[in-house]
Every structure is written in structure tokens, then in C-alpha cells.
Write a protein that holds these residues in place. Structure first.
Motif, short mmCIF file in Angstrom:
data_model
loop_
_atom_site.label_atom_id
_atom_site.label_comp_id
_atom_site.label_asym_id
_atom_site.label_seq_id
_atom_site.Cartn_x
_atom_site.Cartn_y
_atom_site.Cartn_z
N LEU A 110 0.83 -1.22 -0.01
CA LEU A 110 -0.12 0.01 0.00
C LEU A 110 0.83 1.19 0.31
O LEU A 110 0.55 2.22 -0.55
N ASP A 115 -3.57 3.56 -3.31
CA ASP A 115 -4.89 3.18 -3.25
C ASP A 115 -5.05 1.72 -4.03
O ASP A 115 -4.88 1.53 -5.36
N GLN A 120 -6.43 -3.46 0.76
CA GLN A 120 -7.18 -2.67 1.89
C GLN A 120 -8.17 -3.83 2.45
O GLN A 120 -8.15 -3.91 3.80
N LYS A 123 -6.09 -6.37 4.27
CA LYS A 123 -5.66 -5.87 5.37
C LYS A 123 -6.58 -5.75 6.68
O LYS A 123 -6.58 -5.82 7.91
N LEU A 139 -11.67 0.65 7.66
CA LEU A 139 -11.16 0.41 6.49
C LEU A 139 -12.47 -0.24 5.36
O LEU A 139 -12.88 0.22 4.48
#
Length: 544
Positions: A110, A115, A120, A123, A139
Motif C-alpha cells: 500500500l 490506493d 485494503q 488488511k 477500512l
């Protein structure tokens, strides 16, 4: 290899006809065609990082996660800027339950790519596995704002909200997922799995319509069957409920290919090896850490209730079902297998039987260090409530002899039928067949009886029904076993606002009740295979 050279190598490889053909084979799941193409390419150009990454993908597809990890690390050694390989490595680490390492790789991806919604999302999932719930929810909020028509994002968001006790928001998130994808079976099951949701007639009709949909996957289908079972059971339509439970279990069992003899053989091996003499020779080995408390036993036996009670104590921290003990034990088994050149996996017991005391102590220290990330307070004791750790109790004893062991036990028919009504996100392959479940419960009881015989007083058993009948008395006895004073908060466990990840999360946020007792009785005429596999165990309970 410089960054520029690495980029050139990747670009050139992506134009290579041999790799294009291999990529097509991988995309069509023709692994037998992809493997010789990739091996040929790597024989000719061993530093082709694109080919190495594809070979890593192939290894992951067949379950060889360690091989996949090694290949990806080699690709990154050659090309540190290869972001796709780093992202793949994060996924492989996540699949091995190595969440802090996965997060390290994800943060690197990241930081480089900025982006990246897919990373994400991963994560957020990894943060949820180490107790980073607030950041994970943040998130997910960002992702669903950007992708409001992504049903599985709403589902994952709902899972995280459920974990932290925001039930109304969780239910709303699940309904948003269903508005996008009405046939997504896992969401219907997630609503059922809250145990507190009662489906409406409209919900029932929607699930029936989903089950009738063309092209419905087996995964959606078995999730829907489990949810329909709960909906029918709430209406006291027990025959319909059992039909749905049986259909869902049959689909799942066919996927997993569980062999009950494997568990029986493992228990036989433990009983035959872990004799008083064997244990006596290793007395004093292992790590001296006394802070772990293991709650073991069958799933659906009341372990979450015990954890909630104990984690309400000022000296005891609840974590979750930690994967570390099985991961460590099986790693040692694989290492022995590799050293001996065996084709079949060696049991962990064969590995630890050959270890020096110093190695056992090092493994105990490793466990304490691996689980440190799960601890969010300064409380002196913490709980690992993975039920299946009963199968590794000998391993725990050898590496952490001062750890406390609590065996959560529930009536065999209530416990096993509760498992039959439950779909687990992963593992518990024994639970999708009544006969398999009876054998598994019996093997678990045999193993625990053996440890009671060779290590009297080592395990403290909590009989679920006795805890319901006399909570204060049982809690006092439990705390005395752990060596901590009685505290009133343990009786008021339902007021504890801690996050709970298991299927019983909503149940343990209520005062003690008997709602789960004798739930098997309306289905008794279907349970002959379970009774036969249990033998006299269910009749003699709790005097086992």
C-alpha cells in the motif's frame, strides 16, 4: 538485480508465449498443463520472476503454502519492486495464520501502490484476526462507501460489527449485502448464526427462491440449507429443519472427505506414547510461562461462555481461538517428515518425542511470543480457547507445563447435534456427519480420560449443565483452580463489552440460561447413527 532490470524482466516475461500459455492454463485450472510449461521456463531462465510468481500460484492452488511462500520470497529477492508478488505473499501469509507478517507485506504494498482496494480489504481481514477491530471497521467503511454494490464487502463489514457487539448495525449490513445479491448464502447463514434473529415469512420465501435459482453454487446452497434449518426450527417445523440440516451437511461433507479413522489413530498414538514414564523423563522441560489458559474440548460445548466469564476477571484477558498451537505442532511434524524423507506426514508426537529439553522450552517461548500481539491489556493471564487444542494437549504439556487447562464438556447429544446444526467457516470437518461426530466425541473423551489418568488434576473439567445449574459454585471452583480470587464481575459476564469472534457471541451477551439444553430431543429419531457412534458415552454422561 536492479529495479529497472527487474521491471524489464517482468515486461519481457509477460510477452513470452510459453508463459502466456501457462497463464491461460492456470486461469482454466489446468494445473497439469501449467506445471511443465513453468518448470521448463524456469529450467531455461531460473531468474524469471514472472514464472516464479506463477509457479508460486500453482503451489498455493494445490495447498503447498510453504513452497508458494519460498517461491514468492525468491521473486522478491530478485525483484524487490515486484508489487504483485508481494501482494501474493501477503495472501499466502494470511492463509497460514501469520497475520502480523501479512500486515507487514500489505503495508509495504500500500505504501508503494497507494490506493489498492483488494489489499485494503485483506488488511481489514488481517486486522480483525489480531484484534485491530476499530481500524478494520474504518477500512470497511471506506470500502463500502466506494463500492456500495459489493455484497461481500457488506458481509465482511457485518462480520466485524458482530464481533464488537454492534448487532443492529451488523444485521443492517447483512441486509444491505442481500439487497445486492439475494442468493449469497453465507449472508443468510450469518444472520441465522447470530442465534437471536428470527426470520420472517418474507425471509423464508426469499431463501426458498434462492435455493431454486439456476446455477446456484454448492457453497451458496449449503449455507442456505443451514439458514433454512434455523428458520424452520424457530417455527418448530422440526422435520423440515432436519431435512435442511441434513442436506447442508451432506454437501459440506462431500467437499471435505473427513476420515474418522485418522483421529482415532492419532488418539491411539497419544495414549500409547504419553505414558507416565514418557512424561516423567521430560519433567522440568518446557517453558516456565504460567500466563496461558487453554480452554479445550468440543466446539459448541460452552467454551465461549467460560471464556466470557473468565475474561470478566481483573487478572484474565480473553483473546480468541488462536491457531498457533496446531500450526506449531504441524510445522514440527513436517520438519521431521522432511528430515526422514517420509512421504506421509509424521505426527507431531513423533517430532517432540525426539526433542531435547531446550528445544521444548524454546517452543514454549515461541508460543508466548507469537500470541503477544493478541494481548491488548496488561492482565497477567490470557485465554486461548481453540477447542481443537484437545488433540494437541500433549504438545502443550511438553512446551508449557505450567499452563492451565480447562476442558469444556457438554452433553454428547446436545453438543454433537449443535455441531450438526452449525456451519463452520473452516475446519471441524468431522461435524458434517452424525456418525463421524460421534466417533470424534468418543475419541476426545478417550484422550481426556488418558490425561486424567497419567496427570491427575492437570485438567479442570467444567460440565456445562452444572455451570448452568450452579453458576457461582462452578465459577468459584474454576477460579480456585486458576489460582485467582473470586470476583462478582464473573457472575455478570453478560455485561462485558469485549469483542467475541465465535458463533456464540450473542448468546454470551445474555445472562446464563438453559435455552440450549435438550435441543436434540425433537430430532431423536434421526440420531441413531450418532448414538451408535457414541456407544454408551451419551448414556453415562457426565460420569465419563
Amino acid at each position: 538485480m536492479t529495479v529497472d532490470t527487474a521491471r524489464q524482466s517482468i515486461d519481457a516475461a509477460l510477452r513470452n508465449p510459453q508463459l502466456i500459455e501457462a497463464a491461460l492454463a492456470l486461469s482454466e485450472d489446468r494445473l497439469h498443463d501449467a506445471e511443465p510449461l513453468l518448470r521448463g521456463r524456469l529450467r531455461d531462465v531460473p531468474t524469471d520472476v514472472a514464472a516464479i510468481r506463477m509457479m508460486a500460484e500453482l503451489a498455493a492452488r494445490i495447498g503447498r503454502l510453504k513452497d508458494s511462500e519460498a517461491l514468492l520470497r525468491r521473486a522478491l529477492e530478485l525483484a524487490p519492486s515486484f508489487g504483485a508478488a508481494r501482494a501474493n505473499l501477503a495472501t499466502i501469509l494470511y492463509k497460514q495464520n501469520r497475520f502480523p507478517e501479512a500486515l507487514e507485506q500489505l503495508d509495504a504494498v500500500l505504501a508503494e501502490e497507494g490506493d489498492n482496494p483488494a489489499q485494503q480489504n485483506l488488511k481489514a481481514a488481517a486486522l480483525g484476526r489480531i484484534g485491530g477491530y476499530a481500524e478494520a471497521i474504518g477500512l470497511y467503511k471506506d470500502l463500502i462507501a466506494r463500492f456500495p454494490d459489493h455484497a461481500k464487502l457488506w458481509m465482511s463489514y457485518g462480520h466485524m460489527l458482530k464481533t464488537v457487539g454492534e448487532q443492529d448495525s451488523s444485521i443492517a449490513a447483512y441486509h444491505r449485502a442481500l439487497a445486492v445479491e439475494p442468493t449469497l448464502g453465507e449472508v443468510w447463514w450469518s444472520l441465522a448464526n447470530l442465534k437471536t434473529v428470527r426470520f420472517s415469512d418474507a425471509d423464508l420465501a426469499a431463501m426458498q427462491a434462492a435455493l431454486s435459482s439456476d446455477g446456484l453454487s454448492d457453497e451458496d446452497r449449503f449455507h442456505l440449507h443451514f439458514a433454512m434449518g434455523k428458520a424452520c426450527e424457530d417455527r418448530a417445523a422440526h422435520e423440515d429443519a432436519f431435512a435442511h440440516y441434513a442436506a447442508g451437511n451432506a454437501l459440506r461433507s462431500a467437499e471435505l472427505h473427513y476420515d474418522p479413522q485418522t483421529t482415532t489413530a492419532q488418539v491411539d498414538h497419544v495414549i500409547g506414547t504419553m505414558t507416565p514414564e514418557f512424561l516423567g523423563l521430560r519433567e522440568g522441560a518446557g517453558n516456565d510461562a504460567a500466563d496461558p489458559i487453554f480452554i479445550i474440548g468440543m466446539p459448541r460445548a460452552g467454551s465461549t461462555l467460560i471464556e466470557q466469564i473468565l475474561s470478566s476477571h481483573s487478572q484474565i484477558e480473553g483473546t480468541m481461538e488462536l491457531p498457533d498451537i496446531p500450526a506449531m505442532a504441524m510445522r514440527e511434524a513436517r520438519a521431521l517428515e522432511s528430515d526422514n524423507g517420509k512421504e506421509e506426514g509424521a505426527a507431531w508426537l513423533s517430532a517432540v518425542a525426539e526433542m531435547e529439553p531446550e528445544r521444548l522450552a524454546a517452543l514454549g517461548a515461541e508460543y508466548v511470543e507469537r500470541t503477544r500481539i493478541q494481548r491488548k491489556t496488561a492482565k497477567p493471564f490470557f485465554i486461548d480457547k481453540l477447542p481443537n487444542n484437545w488433540a494437541y494437549l500433549g504438545f502443550i504439556r511438553l512446551i508449557l507445563p505450567k499452563a492451565k487447562i480447562i476442558d469444556a464438556r457438554r452433553h454428547p447429544l446436545d453438543c454433537c447435534f449443535s455441531n450438526f446444526r452449525q456451519h463452520f467457516a473452516k475446519g471441524q470437518a468431522f461435524s458434517y456427519d452424525l456418525a463421524h461426530m460421534g466417533r470424534y466425541y468418543s475419541d476426545y473423551v478417550r484422550a481426556m480420560a488418558h490425561f486424567d489418568a497419567v496427570l491427575p488434576g492437570y485438567v479442570h473439567r467444567v460440565i456445562h449443565e452444572q455451570l448452568l445449574e450452579d453458576p457461582e459454585g462452578e465459577i468459584r471452583r474454576l477460579l480456585a483452580f486458576l489460582g485467582v480470587p473470586f470476583e462478582e464481575d464473573c457472575l455478570n459476564f453478560h455485561a462485558n463489552t469485549r469483542a467475541v469472534r465465535t458463533a456464540s457471541s450473542e448468546q454470551v451477551r445474555r445472562p446464563i440460561n438453559r435455552d440450549g439444553v435438550d435441543q436434540w430431543k425433537p430430532y431423536e429419531h434421526h440420531l441413531d447413527p450418532l448414538k451408535a457412534a457414541l456407544g454408551s458415552t451419551w448414556i453415562r454422561y457426565p460420569a465419563l
